[in-house]
Write a protein that holds these residues in place. Structure first.
Motif, PDB file in Angstrom:
ATOM      1  N   CYS A  92      93.312   9.650  98.174  1.00 33.52           N
ATOM      2  CA  CYS A  92      92.323   9.956  99.192  1.00 33.52           C
ATOM      3  C   CYS A  92      91.344   8.800  99.387  1.00 33.52           C
ATOM      4  O   CYS A  92      91.112   8.373 100.498  1.00 33.52           O
ATOM      5  CB  CYS A  92      91.564  11.233  98.808  1.00 33.52           C
ATOM      6  SG  CYS A  92      90.365  11.770 100.023  1.00 33.52           S
ATOM      7  N   CYS A  93      90.781   8.349  98.309  1.00 33.98           N
ATOM      8  CA  CYS A  93      89.689   7.361  98.373  1.00 33.98           C
ATOM      9  C   CYS A  93      89.935   6.165  97.467  1.00 33.98           C
ATOM     10  O   CYS A  93      88.994   5.637  96.871  1.00 33.98           O
ATOM     11  CB  CYS A  93      88.370   8.029  98.002  1.00 33.98           C
ATOM     12  SG  CYS A  93      87.894   9.352  99.105  1.00 33.98           S
ATOM     13  N   SER A  94      91.163   5.740  97.338  1.00 36.54           N
ATOM     14  CA  SER A  94      91.447   4.628  96.429  1.00 36.54           C
ATOM     15  C   SER A  94      90.682   3.369  96.823  1.00 36.54           C
ATOM     16  O   SER A  94      90.283   2.591  95.956  1.00 36.54           O
ATOM     17  CB  SER A  94      92.941   4.345  96.355  1.00 36.54           C
ATOM     18  OG  SER A  94      93.437   3.953  97.625  1.00 36.54           O
ATOM     19  N   THR A 140      88.555  17.204  99.527  1.00 35.68           N
ATOM     20  CA  THR A 140      89.736  17.117 100.374  1.00 35.68           C
ATOM     21  C   THR A 140      90.962  17.806  99.773  1.00 35.68           C
ATOM     22  O   THR A 140      91.927  18.063 100.471  1.00 35.68           O
ATOM     23  CB  THR A 140      90.103  15.647 100.654  1.00 35.68           C
ATOM     24  OG1 THR A 140      90.415  15.017  99.409  1.00 35.68           O
ATOM     25  CG2 THR A 140      88.982  14.910 101.360  1.00 35.68           C
ATOM     26  N   CYS A 181      89.277  14.412  94.455  1.00 36.79           N
ATOM     27  CA  CYS A 181      88.272  13.679  95.232  1.00 36.79           C
ATOM     28  C   CYS A 181      86.985  14.498  95.272  1.00 36.79           C
ATOM     29  O   CYS A 181      87.024  15.707  95.500  1.00 36.79           O
ATOM     30  CB  CYS A 181      88.787  13.443  96.645  1.00 36.79           C
ATOM     31  SG  CYS A 181      87.552  12.702  97.738  1.00 36.79           S
ATOM     32  N   LYS A 213      93.930  13.911  95.193  1.00 35.59           N
ATOM     33  CA  LYS A 213      93.480  13.103  94.064  1.00 35.59           C
ATOM     34  C   LYS A 213      92.786  11.851  94.616  1.00 35.59           C
ATOM     35  O   LYS A 213      93.099  11.385  95.708  1.00 35.59           O
ATOM     36  CB  LYS A 213      94.651  12.678  93.182  1.00 35.59           C
ATOM     37  CG  LYS A 213      95.498  13.835  92.679  1.00 35.59           C
ATOM     38  CD  LYS A 213      94.761  14.619  91.646  1.00 35.59           C
ATOM     39  CE  LYS A 213      95.685  15.717  91.117  1.00 35.59           C
ATOM     40  NZ  LYS A 213      94.996  16.744  90.413  1.00 35.59           N
ATOM     41  N   LEU A 214      91.834  11.321  93.858  1.00 38.16           N
ATOM     42  CA  LEU A 214      91.126  10.117  94.298  1.00 38.16           C
ATOM     43  C   LEU A 214      92.087   9.006  94.700  1.00 38.16           C
ATOM     44  O   LEU A 214      91.870   8.326  95.698  1.00 38.16           O
ATOM     45  CB  LEU A 214      90.213   9.614  93.177  1.00 38.16           C
ATOM     46  CG  LEU A 214      88.814  10.167  93.132  1.00 38.16           C
ATOM     47  CD1 LEU A 214      88.121   9.736  91.849  1.00 38.16           C
ATOM     48  CD2 LEU A 214      88.006   9.744  94.322  1.00 38.16           C
ATOM     49  N   CYS A 264      83.875  12.156 100.776  1.00 39.67           N
ATOM     50  CA  CYS A 264      83.312  11.912  99.451  1.00 39.67           C
ATOM     51  C   CYS A 264      81.911  11.322  99.549  1.00 39.67           C
ATOM     52  O   CYS A 264      81.003  11.706  98.805  1.00 39.67           O
ATOM     53  CB  CYS A 264      84.225  11.024  98.613  1.00 39.67           C
ATOM     54  SG  CYS A 264      84.619   9.441  99.360  1.00 39.67           S
ATOM     55  N   ARG A 299      83.359   9.610 105.822  1.00 39.50           N
ATOM     56  CA  ARG A 299      84.159   9.875 104.628  1.00 39.50           C
ATOM     57  C   ARG A 299      83.564  11.055 103.868  1.00 39.50           C
ATOM     58  O   ARG A 299      82.375  11.068 103.537  1.00 39.50           O
ATOM     59  CB  ARG A 299      84.223   8.647 103.734  1.00 39.50           C
ATOM     60  CG  ARG A 299      84.926   7.458 104.377  1.00 39.50           C
ATOM     61  CD  ARG A 299      86.426   7.648 104.544  1.00 39.50           C
ATOM     62  NE  ARG A 299      87.141   7.608 103.323  1.00 39.50           N
ATOM     63  CZ  ARG A 299      87.693   6.521 102.793  1.00 39.50           C
ATOM     64  NH1 ARG A 299      87.609   5.376 103.402  1.00 39.50           N
ATOM     65  NH2 ARG A 299      88.328   6.606 101.652  1.00 39.50           N
TER      66      ARG A 299
END
Length: 94
Positions: free
Chosen positions: A20-22, A13, A9, A16-17, A59, A57
């Motif tokens: 974390c931020c899917s 964090t 990410c 993995k994306l 990211c 967030r």
């Protein structure tokens, strides 16, 4: 530019994306494409809109900070960095 869901990410964090931020993957891909096309002001505006929808967030805060520095908005970048650090004190990027 296409982001790999299994890359780390961009928010620092350590996840993995995909984990974390899917929910933001499509938006992050659009931001990366805008930045690749040197549309930094438009990307910064988009990050602001996304932060309204997804406040705090990591990211998005990282993208905002980098874009602010890229466009020379150093006072705003300092404020973003302080907010990032306050929200995510253990984050190595903050």
């Amino acid at each position: 530019m296409s982001l790999d869901p299994y890359q780390p990410c961009p928010g620092g964090t350590g996840k993995k994306l995909k984990f974390c931020c899917s929910d933001l993957l499509g938006e992050l891909q659009r931001l990366a494409a805008m930045m690749d096309g040197e549309q930094n002001v438009a990307a910064l505006d988009q990050v602001g809109k996304l932060l309204e929808k997804y406040p705090g967030r990591a990211c998005l805060l990282n993208y905002k900070l980098n874009l602010q520095m890229e466009v020379g908005a150093m006072a705003e970048a300092a404020a973003t960095q302080e907010a990032f650090l306050a929200l995510h004190p253990e984050n190595p990027i903050a």
